[in-house]
Write an enzyme that holds these catalytic residues in place. Structure first.
Site, mmCIF file in Angstrom:
data_model
loop_
_atom_site.group_PDB
_atom_site.id
_atom_site.type_symbol
_atom_site.label_atom_id
_atom_site.label_comp_id
_atom_site.label_asym_id
_atom_site.label_seq_id
_atom_site.Cartn_x
_atom_site.Cartn_y
_atom_site.Cartn_z
ATOM 1 N N SER A 1 67.664 65.804 29.275
ATOM 2 C CA SER A 1 68.334 64.882 28.362
ATOM 3 C C SER A 1 69.795 64.678 28.786
ATOM 4 C CB SER A 1 68.206 65.410 26.928
ATOM 5 O OG SER A 1 68.510 64.410 25.993
ATOM 6 N N ASP B 1 57.609 61.201 24.721
ATOM 7 C CA ASP B 1 59.038 61.226 24.409
ATOM 8 C C ASP B 1 59.400 60.025 23.539
ATOM 9 O OD1 ASP B 1 61.822 61.361 24.339
ATOM 10 O OD2 ASP B 1 62.001 61.919 26.445
ATOM 11 N N HIS C 1 60.038 65.262 24.210
ATOM 12 C CA HIS C 1 61.346 65.231 24.863
ATOM 13 C C HIS C 1 61.757 66.564 25.476
ATOM 14 C CE1 HIS C 1 65.211 63.416 25.658
ATOM 15 N NE2 HIS C 1 65.862 64.327 24.965
#
Length: 310
Positions: free
Chosen positions: A107, A240, A268
């Site tokens: 991320s 995700d 995610h």
């Protein structure tokens, strides 16, 4: 299907501390061998990497810092941009006496990893992007909302302090009865961190450095051609809902020679939701690639030719 293996608690790899430019930086370290630097996402911490670290430490030195403004690290006023975080990671490795590492970022940490490889290619052996930010405009509407003006004044209502105690009790109740979801646990830890005022302030500064109300405001896409000499692995969960899978495919196309692995049924947090499967993918990549052999001459030539010539 999310892993139901009863991983040892985070205290198995306890926090250590160092200071960079007078600010405390917390981190976890374990194992021996080639160095893997593991970078977490916004509102996250090094704890997210513990299950993967437990699997990797037999053959690798695994190091996972809490970014400044996150986890147990200091949260000073200042620059929370990708470039400054990447520079901080360079200084962090230097303090630990580490010259080079494979940099693995999830991320926001993926954005920092790309920035690190861009700014300090001579120190990056390989690059691994896990549901990474900084590869396109699209991002969760909730994160976009949290960058609106005055969001920091509304957040205490959305993330009240009393929710921390209540949520911890519910989490323990479900865990004790066998209900475990790594994805939910990661999301709860992120939410929980934002019930503290100091964390919220750092979160808003970090968010506004990379996201605006229209979406992600920073993109590495126009420079990914420079990673052609950098062994690169892209891992993405097909479920995700924060950063879309299309970003993985676009990055794969933009980085010559990169590998793309899409993990089915995962969201995610692939490294936390399915640590065994994630580590298998990572180990195969590590064992079948050689560290980058960066030379300024090759980089200069690529800059002159640009992305058109690949």
């Amino acid at each position: 299907m999310e892993s139901a293996i009863p991983w040892e608690p985070a205290k198995d790899i306890p926090l250590e501390h160092t200071a960079i430019h007078g600010h405390d930086v917390a981190y976890r370290r374990s194992g021996a061998g080639p160095v893997l630097l593991l970078l977490h996402g916004i509102a996250g911490s090094s704890r997210t990497w513990v299950p993967a670290m437990q699997l990797l430490r037999r053959n690798y030195t695994v190091i996972a810092p809490d970014f400044p403004g996150h986890g147990n690290s200091a949260k000073p006023l200042g620059d929370y941009s990708l470039g400054n975080q990447a520079s901080g990671m360079r200084d962090f490795l230097h303090l630990l006496g580490i010259e080079r590492a494979t940099v693995i970022g999830q991320s926001f940490g993926g954005g920092v990893a790309m920035q690190f490889a861009y700014q300090f290619p001579e120190r990056c052996e390989r690059l691994v992007l896990v549901d990474a930010g900084g590869l396109g405009r699209e991002v969760s509407w909730l994160l976009r909302l949290l960058t609106l003006p005055a969001a920091e004044y509304i957040m205490p209502v959305v993330f009240p302090a009393f929710a921390r105690t209540w949520g911890d009790s519910v989490s323990r109740f479900l865990r004790d009865r066998g209900f475990r979801s790594a994805r939910s646990a990661e999301m709860w830890r992120s939410y929980r961190s934002l019930t503290e005022a100091e964390n919220r302030q750092a979160f808003v500064r970090t968010m506004r450095a990379v996201i605006d109300p229209g979406g992600q405001s920073v993109s590495a896409m126009d420079r990914l051609y420079l990673a052609a000499q950098m062994p690169t692995l892209i891992v993405w969960g097909d479920q995700d809902r924060i950063i879309p899978l299309i970003h993985a495919h676009q990055a794969h196309e933009a980085i010559p020679g990169s590998r793309l692995e899409v993990m089915e049924g995962v969201g995610h947090f692939p490294h936390a939701e399915e640590p065994i499967r994630f580590v298998e993918i990572l180990l195969d990549f590590l064992q079948t690639t050689d560290p980058s052999n960066f030379t300024p001459e090759v980089q200069r030539d690529r800059l002159r030719r640009g992305s058109v010539s690949g």
